[in-house]
Design a protein around this motif. Sequence first.
Motif, PDB file in Angstrom:
ATOM      1  N   UNK A  35     -40.047 -33.944 -60.982  1.00 10.29           N
ATOM      2  CA  UNK A  35     -39.785 -33.709 -62.389  1.00 10.29           C
ATOM      3  C   UNK A  35     -38.325 -33.381 -62.640  1.00 10.29           C
ATOM      4  N   UNK A  36     -37.764 -32.509 -61.795  1.00 14.50           N
ATOM      5  CA  UNK A  36     -36.370 -32.120 -61.956  1.00 14.50           C
ATOM      6  C   UNK A  36     -35.437 -33.309 -61.761  1.00 14.50           C
ATOM      7  N   UNK A  37     -35.825 -34.190 -60.829  1.00 15.08           N
ATOM      8  CA  UNK A  37     -35.011 -35.377 -60.595  1.00 15.08           C
ATOM      9  C   UNK A  37     -35.069 -36.318 -61.794  1.00 15.08           C
ATOM     10  N   UNK A  38     -36.272 -36.461 -62.374  1.00 14.54           N
ATOM     11  CA  UNK A  38     -36.423 -37.296 -63.571  1.00 14.54           C
ATOM     12  C   UNK A  38     -35.614 -36.768 -64.731  1.00 14.54           C
ATOM     13  N   UNK A  42     -32.860 -40.645 -40.379  1.00 15.33           N
ATOM     14  CA  UNK A  42     -34.129 -39.956 -40.152  1.00 15.33           C
ATOM     15  C   UNK A  42     -34.101 -38.540 -40.726  1.00 15.33           C
ATOM     16  N   UNK A  43     -32.932 -38.131 -41.208  1.00  9.51           N
ATOM     17  CA  UNK A  43     -32.806 -36.768 -41.708  1.00  9.51           C
ATOM     18  C   UNK A  43     -33.649 -36.619 -42.964  1.00  9.51           C
ATOM     19  N   UNK A  44     -34.202 -35.448 -43.126  1.00 12.47           N
ATOM     20  CA  UNK A  44     -35.062 -35.200 -44.275  1.00 12.47           C
ATOM     21  C   UNK A  44     -34.249 -35.290 -45.559  1.00 12.47           C
ATOM     22  N   UNK A  45     -34.935 -35.668 -46.633  1.00 15.76           N
ATOM     23  CA  UNK A  45     -34.288 -35.749 -47.944  1.00 15.76           C
ATOM     24  C   UNK A  45     -33.815 -34.380 -48.383  1.00 15.76           C
ATOM     25  N   UNK A  46     -32.555 -34.306 -48.800  1.00 15.86           N
ATOM     26  CA  UNK A  46     -32.036 -33.060 -49.340  1.00 15.86           C
ATOM     27  C   UNK A  46     -31.678 -33.252 -50.806  1.00 15.86           C
ATOM     28  N   UNK A  47     -31.897 -32.194 -51.578  1.00 14.18           N
ATOM     29  CA  UNK A  47     -31.562 -32.245 -52.994  1.00 14.18           C
ATOM     30  C   UNK A  47     -30.456 -31.266 -53.309  1.00 14.18           C
ATOM     31  N   UNK A  48     -29.801 -31.507 -54.438  1.00 13.77           N
ATOM     32  CA  UNK A  48     -28.731 -30.622 -54.895  1.00 13.77           C
ATOM     33  C   UNK A  48     -28.773 -30.578 -56.417  1.00 13.77           C
ATOM     34  N   UNK A  49     -28.472 -29.401 -56.995  1.00 14.44           N
ATOM     35  CA  UNK A  49     -28.481 -29.258 -58.452  1.00 14.44           C
ATOM     36  C   UNK A  49     -27.347 -30.061 -59.072  1.00 14.44           C
ATOM     37  N   UNK A  50     -27.570 -30.577 -60.271  1.00 18.46           N
ATOM     38  CA  UNK A  50     -26.526 -31.319 -60.978  1.00 18.46           C
ATOM     39  C   UNK A  50     -25.894 -30.421 -62.042  1.00 18.46           C
ATOM     40  N   UNK A  51     -24.856 -30.932 -62.685  1.00 14.61           N
ATOM     41  CA  UNK A  51     -24.196 -30.178 -63.755  1.00 14.61           C
ATOM     42  C   UNK A  51     -25.182 -29.839 -64.867  1.00 14.61           C
ATOM     43  N   UNK A  52     -25.977 -30.836 -65.221  1.00  7.61           N
ATOM     44  CA  UNK A  52     -26.969 -30.640 -66.275  1.00  7.61           C
ATOM     45  C   UNK A  52     -27.992 -29.588 -65.856  1.00  7.61           C
ATOM     46  N   UNK A  90     -39.143 -22.568 -71.944  1.00  5.32           N
ATOM     47  CA  UNK A  90     -38.823 -21.646 -70.850  1.00  5.32           C
ATOM     48  C   UNK A  90     -39.189 -22.252 -69.495  1.00  5.32           C
ATOM     49  N   UNK A  91     -38.441 -21.898 -68.482  1.00  5.36           N
ATOM     50  CA  UNK A  91     -38.725 -22.406 -67.147  1.00  5.36           C
ATOM     51  C   UNK A  91     -39.791 -21.547 -66.476  1.00  5.36           C
ATOM     52  N   UNK A  92     -40.647 -22.171 -65.708  1.00  6.22           N
ATOM     53  CA  UNK A  92     -41.579 -21.384 -64.914  1.00  6.22           C
ATOM     54  C   UNK A  92     -40.800 -20.734 -63.780  1.00  6.22           C
ATOM     55  N   UNK A  93     -41.416 -19.719 -63.172  1.00 12.29           N
ATOM     56  CA  UNK A  93     -40.777 -19.057 -62.033  1.00 12.29           C
ATOM     57  C   UNK A  93     -40.408 -20.072 -60.954  1.00 12.29           C
ATOM     58  N   UNK A  94     -41.353 -20.979 -60.701  1.00  9.34           N
ATOM     59  CA  UNK A  94     -41.151 -21.962 -59.627  1.00  9.34           C
ATOM     60  C   UNK A  94     -39.909 -22.813 -59.903  1.00  9.34           C
ATOM     61  N   UNK A  95     -39.784 -23.313 -61.146  1.00  7.97           N
ATOM     62  CA  UNK A  95     -38.647 -24.170 -61.479  1.00  7.97           C
ATOM     63  C   UNK A  95     -37.337 -23.409 -61.411  1.00  7.97           C
ATOM     64  N   UNK A  96     -37.360 -22.175 -61.919  1.00  9.41           N
ATOM     65  CA  UNK A  96     -36.156 -21.344 -61.888  1.00  9.41           C
ATOM     66  C   UNK A  96     -35.649 -21.208 -60.457  1.00  9.41           C
ATOM     67  N   UNK A  97     -36.577 -20.852 -59.568  1.00  7.97           N
ATOM     68  CA  UNK A  97     -36.160 -20.594 -58.196  1.00  7.97           C
ATOM     69  C   UNK A  97     -35.814 -21.855 -57.410  1.00  7.97           C
ATOM     70  N   UNK A  98     -36.457 -22.970 -57.754  1.00  6.14           N
ATOM     71  CA  UNK A  98     -36.099 -24.224 -57.077  1.00  6.14           C
ATOM     72  C   UNK A  98     -34.668 -24.602 -57.446  1.00  6.14           C
ATOM     73  N   UNK A  99     -34.339 -24.476 -58.746  1.00  2.00           N
ATOM     74  CA  UNK A  99     -32.966 -24.772 -59.187  1.00  2.00           C
ATOM     75  C   UNK A  99     -31.973 -23.863 -58.485  1.00  2.00           C
TER      76      UNK A  99
END
Lengths: 178, 107
Positions: B52-55, B69-79, B6-15
């Motif tokens: 962890x999510x990136x790994x 200089x722009x801050x790193x941005x992340x995006x969810x993948x298909x997986x 199961x995902x923790x609350x934090x992981x769920x909401x980050x995704x």
Amino acid sequence: MKEKLVRWKFYFDKDKEEQWLNEMADKGWNMKKNCLGIYIFEHSDKRQYTYRIDILPEDEQEKEEYLTFLKEEGDIEIVQQRLFWVVLRKLSDKGVFELYSDAESKKQQYRKMEQIFYVLSGVCFFFMFFTAIPAVKKDHALIILPMFLAVLGVIMLKQARKNSQKRKKLEQCAADLF
Amino acid sequence: MERMQPLTDALFYVLLALRQPKHGYGIIQEVQELTNGRLVLGAGTLYGALKMLEERGWISLYSQQNDSRKKKEYLITEEGRRAFFAECDRLTEMLNNSHLMREEEAE
């Protein structure tokens, strides 16, 4: 001219050190620098900062990445880096400052500290044997150094176990701490 | 079928926050809003979660060519999306069964 205050304290327990830094901050004293147990504080009229202490990743690049992340994304100021530890602070009016908001990441932090203390105790005991040999063979007065290292090694072991206990306590908690 | 943790609350909401490209600060803000202040992600927690999510391959860096200089941005993948919806299925199953408790109370 900012008022200054100097204190001499030795902390191995990060939680206790954090607590003390925040107690000082409550009284208007913000830690500016610290080295080998000497802490230098600057005065401010009101409670300005919240202090937190964290462990840095070993890898140099990851260390830089983490610190940059904290600065840019968390609005966190780096006060002092020393060895694996870093003292951080954040302006109180920018909100509550918690580095680790859930039990999982708190446990990881305790695990890292436990490992570091085990390594440090290993180093102490290793050098204890190393320095004990000339003391036994040549000059018995030299035994004072290995004795000191033995005591230090035991202190490190104690700290390692303390962190392990803190981690296990979190594991027993039914709900996550937010 | 693989048994997922199961995902923790934090992981769920980050995704969830990363359904659109975001940097760390944006994630913290949105999650705080979505949970009405219940979940305020610590910077340390978020850093670990993103690593962890990136790994796992559930999120990836969303690069923009212009400003370095722009801050790193992340995006969810298909997986990541698949993992998110699998978690939703799990939560739905539990919620659907929860009515039994209420019926018990009513008697």
